[in-house]
Design a protein around this motif. Structure first.
Motif, PDB file in Angstrom:
ATOM      1  N   VAL A   1       0.801  -1.164  -0.067  1.00  0.00           N
ATOM      2  CA  VAL A   1      -0.013  -0.076   0.089  1.00  0.00           C
ATOM      3  C   VAL A   1       0.985   1.232  -0.121  1.00  0.00           C
ATOM      4  O   VAL A   1       0.741   2.137  -0.709  1.00  0.00           O
ATOM      5  CB  VAL A   1      -0.967  -0.053   1.310  1.00  0.00           C
ATOM      6  CG1 VAL A   1      -1.839   1.241   1.321  1.00  0.00           C
ATOM      7  CG2 VAL A   1      -2.055  -1.204   1.126  1.00  0.00           C
ATOM      8  N   LEU A   2       1.798   1.350   0.880  1.00  0.00           N
ATOM      9  CA  LEU A   2       2.677   2.711   1.047  1.00  0.00           C
ATOM     10  C   LEU A   2       3.639   2.568  -0.354  1.00  0.00           C
ATOM     11  O   LEU A   2       3.696   3.903  -0.561  1.00  0.00           O
ATOM     12  CB  LEU A   2       3.445   2.441   2.347  1.00  0.00           C
ATOM     13  CG  LEU A   2       4.550   3.516   2.601  1.00  0.00           C
ATOM     14  CD1 LEU A   2       3.902   4.838   2.763  1.00  0.00           C
ATOM     15  CD2 LEU A   2       5.373   3.074   3.663  1.00  0.00           C
TER      16      LEU A   2
ATOM     17  N   SER B   1       2.897   1.491  -3.172  1.00  0.00           N
ATOM     18  CA  SER B   1       2.209   2.022  -4.417  1.00  0.00           C
ATOM     19  C   SER B   1       1.847   3.334  -4.333  1.00  0.00           C
ATOM     20  O   SER B   1       1.940   4.322  -5.490  1.00  0.00           O
ATOM     21  CB  SER B   1       0.803   1.272  -4.408  1.00  0.00           C
ATOM     22  OG  SER B   1       1.091  -0.112  -4.626  1.00  0.00           O
ATOM     23  N   ALA B   2       1.563   3.896  -3.127  1.00  0.00           N
ATOM     24  CA  ALA B   2       1.318   5.414  -3.006  1.00  0.00           C
ATOM     25  C   ALA B   2       2.620   6.338  -3.242  1.00  0.00           C
ATOM     26  O   ALA B   2       2.431   7.386  -3.984  1.00  0.00           O
ATOM     27  CB  ALA B   2       0.783   5.563  -1.444  1.00  0.00           C
ATOM     28  N   LEU B   3       3.541   5.708  -2.631  1.00  0.00           N
ATOM     29  CA  LEU B   3       4.907   6.563  -2.968  1.00  0.00           C
ATOM     30  C   LEU B   3       5.349   6.556  -4.376  1.00  0.00           C
ATOM     31  O   LEU B   3       5.784   7.454  -4.969  1.00  0.00           O
ATOM     32  CB  LEU B   3       6.035   5.928  -2.356  1.00  0.00           C
ATOM     33  CG  LEU B   3       6.031   6.267  -0.624  1.00  0.00           C
ATOM     34  CD1 LEU B   3       7.124   5.339   0.139  1.00  0.00           C
ATOM     35  CD2 LEU B   3       6.388   7.742  -0.564  1.00  0.00           C
TER      36      LEU B   3
ATOM     37  N   ILE C   1       3.234   6.469  -6.968  1.00  0.00           N
ATOM     38  CA  ILE C   1       2.228   7.320  -7.604  1.00  0.00           C
ATOM     39  C   ILE C   1       2.623   8.774  -7.339  1.00  0.00           C
ATOM     40  O   ILE C   1       2.878   9.566  -8.500  1.00  0.00           O
ATOM     41  CB  ILE C   1       0.882   7.266  -7.181  1.00  0.00           C
ATOM     42  CG1 ILE C   1       0.410   5.887  -7.459  1.00  0.00           C
ATOM     43  CG2 ILE C   1      -0.294   8.374  -7.629  1.00  0.00           C
ATOM     44  CD1 ILE C   1      -1.103   5.543  -6.860  1.00  0.00           C
ATOM     45  N   VAL C   2       3.169   9.131  -6.253  1.00  0.00           N
ATOM     46  CA  VAL C   2       3.599  10.620  -5.980  1.00  0.00           C
ATOM     47  C   VAL C   2       4.924  10.797  -6.510  1.00  0.00           C
ATOM     48  O   VAL C   2       5.245  11.922  -7.191  1.00  0.00           O
ATOM     49  CB  VAL C   2       3.824  10.634  -4.397  1.00  0.00           C
ATOM     50  CG1 VAL C   2       4.510  12.096  -4.225  1.00  0.00           C
ATOM     51  CG2 VAL C   2       2.470  10.630  -3.669  1.00  0.00           C
TER      52      VAL C   2
ATOM     53  N   GLY D   1       9.346   3.662  -3.212  1.00  0.00           N
ATOM     54  CA  GLY D   1       7.986   3.041  -3.487  1.00  0.00           C
ATOM     55  C   GLY D   1       8.447   1.755  -3.942  1.00  0.00           C
ATOM     56  O   GLY D   1       7.863   0.756  -3.622  1.00  0.00           O
TER      57      GLY D   1
ATOM     58  N   VAL E   1      -1.870   3.704  -9.954  1.00  0.00           N
ATOM     59  CA  VAL E   1      -3.078   3.880  -9.329  1.00  0.00           C
ATOM     60  C   VAL E   1      -3.664   2.477  -9.292  1.00  0.00           C
ATOM     61  O   VAL E   1      -4.175   1.965  -8.139  1.00  0.00           O
ATOM     62  CB  VAL E   1      -3.955   4.898  -9.892  1.00  0.00           C
ATOM     63  CG1 VAL E   1      -5.377   4.850  -9.031  1.00  0.00           C
ATOM     64  CG2 VAL E   1      -3.609   6.214  -9.775  1.00  0.00           C
TER      65      VAL E   1
ATOM     66  N   LEU F   1      -2.117   0.454  -6.499  1.00  0.00           N
ATOM     67  CA  LEU F   1      -2.459   1.078  -5.099  1.00  0.00           C
ATOM     68  C   LEU F   1      -3.806   0.209  -4.709  1.00  0.00           C
ATOM     69  O   LEU F   1      -4.519  -0.364  -3.790  1.00  0.00           O
ATOM     70  CB  LEU F   1      -2.792   2.339  -5.118  1.00  0.00           C
ATOM     71  CG  LEU F   1      -3.253   3.204  -3.559  1.00  0.00           C
ATOM     72  CD1 LEU F   1      -2.346   2.570  -2.646  1.00  0.00           C
ATOM     73  CD2 LEU F   1      -3.572   4.373  -3.772  1.00  0.00           C
TER      74      LEU F   1
END
Length: 532
Positions: free
Chosen positions: A348-349, A351-353, A355-356, A383, A492, A495
């Motif tokens: 989860v973390l 995938s979020a990193l 994306i950012v 990420g 995305v 995530l």
């Protein structure tokens, strides 16, 4: 097939929970084999101009890489299944030998046709190297303990990506391009001897025959997919008859493969492993990670060379912020997973990193400093470090021991296919955007400059008039913006998949054995290699 699902024996109380020297030797040999598989294309890429200069055949240049990639992708699932059926040690040693034979023959090639054919042999062996490493580690080390070794694997990957171009350039300049292939021989020999002498795994005896129809259908399907992503938009237009034919062949072969796997006695890729939600989700995340990672490693050095004026010789070093962050995060994730047994937070973390980080990379323009771009790359690396090895660990934890090989090969295959799609789709978007911006800013001259290729080398760039060079820098910045924005959108999906991962306890988890060696539960059991 003989029952081989339990390969553990009682731990020796005298080991104190430490790995004996023999296991460390095996792990070192596995890392060398993994480096061989990853380092090869990095080294050869640097040597290609010299190879073409001596052998000729510039029109067939792309096939030197394509033949290797095709053979690797097509053979990956087969090596995994052979390991499950006949034992991992024998199949792994066979893949090393085949890779070394291909390397030696490639170094002796006298023309481009021979080199392409020998590279295919090399690729067949490479398909078994990565799968063999992952599956053997899966046999040797319980999933919870496996997290400790993620840093090792991430370090090998970073070393290959950073050192490959530098080593390739040094070898080619000082020893000649043939040594770019011959260098594999001593390294492979070390791995071969160490694995042969020290690795001991239970022998397997297969009672079923190899699924030849399934192997052929899968090979045809994968080959068609890789050719579509390799040729589409470069050798042939996406709407051309050749690409449409390949798409049709690929779809038909894969549909036929799925149909046949439901009837085969010993399927190449047992479909029941996809009944595990975690395995399916990890396959999706692995595909997207490959899509993003190889797209990033392709366009980041190019952006820094074309826009920021960096040297092509140090192209591997330009990725250091991303790869360094990936290495550190992978080590931390492995340690936390080992100590707590929890892992869902990392997909989860990560995938979020990712994306950012990809969104930040998409904001780069002609005025972005190297420090700023390095920070953006580090975010992406953080990420990817959370995802690279965790996806394999969870995939292996989701299947029975008898399916460890096909689980490892499937996860590797999805990542490989993701990289093929990432390079092709992001590349097509990049090229289209560069050509559009060049036409807008430099008119007919801009269109002429990029009509052959949207990716100019340093020599070609230096020959351009000042106005055209400035236009090209803006065009490359616009192209990388589009490519990385697409990567962020695709991430995305990773995530979304990570959110639905179910945190199943890792096998082999538990407290360390008591000092008297009488701890109960799975911690008192250790892989068979521990007793070597």
């Amino acid at each position: 097939m003989a029952d081989t699902t339990d390969i553990t024996v009682a731990a020796d109380a005298g080991t104190g929970g430490k790995k004996p020297r023999s296991v460390r030797v095996v792990l070192l040999a596995l890392m060398i084999a993994m480096m061989l598989a990853m380092l090869d294309n990095m080294i050869i890429g640097t040597a290609m101009p010299t190879i073409v200069g001596e052998l000729g055949g510039l029109e067939h240049l792309s096939w030197v890489v394509t033949s290797y990639t095709l053979a690797t992708a097509a053979s990956t699932p087969l090596w995994g299944k052979l390991g499950d059926m006949y034992g991992r040690k024998g199949t792994f040693l066979s893949s090393i030998v085949l890779f070394l034979i291909g390397s030696a023959l490639s170094g002796m090639a006298q023309d481009m046709g021979q080199l392409i054919g020998f590279r295919a042999i090399q690729g067949l062996g490479a398909g078994g190297l990565m799968v063999g490493v992952m599956a053997i580690i899966g046999d040797l080390i319980p999933p919870r303990e496996r997290g400790k070794y993620q840093g090792m694997m991430a370090g090998v990957m970073a070393l290959a990506m950073i050192g490959g171009p530098l080593v390739g350039g040094t070898i080619t300049d000082n020893w000649g391009w043939r040594w770019a292939f011959y260098i594999n021989l001593p390294l492979g020999a070390v791995a071969l001897v160490a694995v042969s002498a020290v690795l001991h795994l239970p022998k397997k005896r297969a009672q079923a025959r190899i699924d030849y129809p399934g192997a052929v259908l899968l090979t045809v399907g994968i080959t068609a997919i890789v050719l579509v992503t390799t040729w589409g938009g470069t050798e042939y237009a996406w709407s051309s008859a050749r690409i449409m034919e390949l798409i049709g062949i690929g779809v038909a072969a894969l549909v036929g493969f799925v149909f046949w796997q439901t009837r085969a006695a010993e399927p190449v890729l047992p479909l029941h492993i996809f009944r595990s939600r975690n395995f399916t989700l990890m396959s999706v995340i692995g595909f997207i990670t490959g899509f993003v990672m190889f797209g990033a490693t392709l366009f980041l050095p190019f952006y820094q060379q074309a826009v920021q004026g960096a040297s092509a010789t140090n192209s591997g070093l330009l990725l250091l912020p991303m790869l360094g962050a990936m290495l550190v995060t992978s080590m931390v994730a492995g340690r936390v997973t080992t100590s707590t047994g929890r892992y869902k937070v990392f997909p989860v973390l990560g995938s979020a990193l990712m994306i950012v980080g990809l969104y930040l990379l998409s904001t780069m323009d002609t005025g972005t400093s190297r420090l700023t771009s390095g920070v953006f790359m580090a975010v992406v690396g953080l990420g990817m470090g959370c995802l690279m090895q965790i996806t394999m660990l969870v995939a292996q934890n989701s299947v029975e021991m008898k399916d460890m090989g096909v689980a490892s090969s499937s996860a590797t295959l999805f990542r490989t296919l993701g990289s093929s799609f990432g390079v092709a789709i992001m590349g097509a978007l990049f090229n289209h955007r560069v050509q559009d911006v060049m036409a807008e800013r430099a008119g007919a001259l801009g269109s002429k400059v990029t009509e052959q290729s949207a990716q100019l080398d340093q020599a070609s760039l230096a020959k351009l008039p000042e106005a055209a060079r400035e236009a090209y820098q803006h065009a490359v910045a616009a192209g990388t913006h589009s490519a990385f924005l697409l990567g962020a959108a695709v991430a995305v999906l990773a995530l979304a998949a990570a959110v639905f991962v179910k945190e199943v306890p890792l096998k082999g988890a538990g407290p360390k054995p008591a000092e008297d060696g009488t701890a109960g539960g799975p911690a008192s059991r250790t892989p068979v290699a521990e007793a070597v």
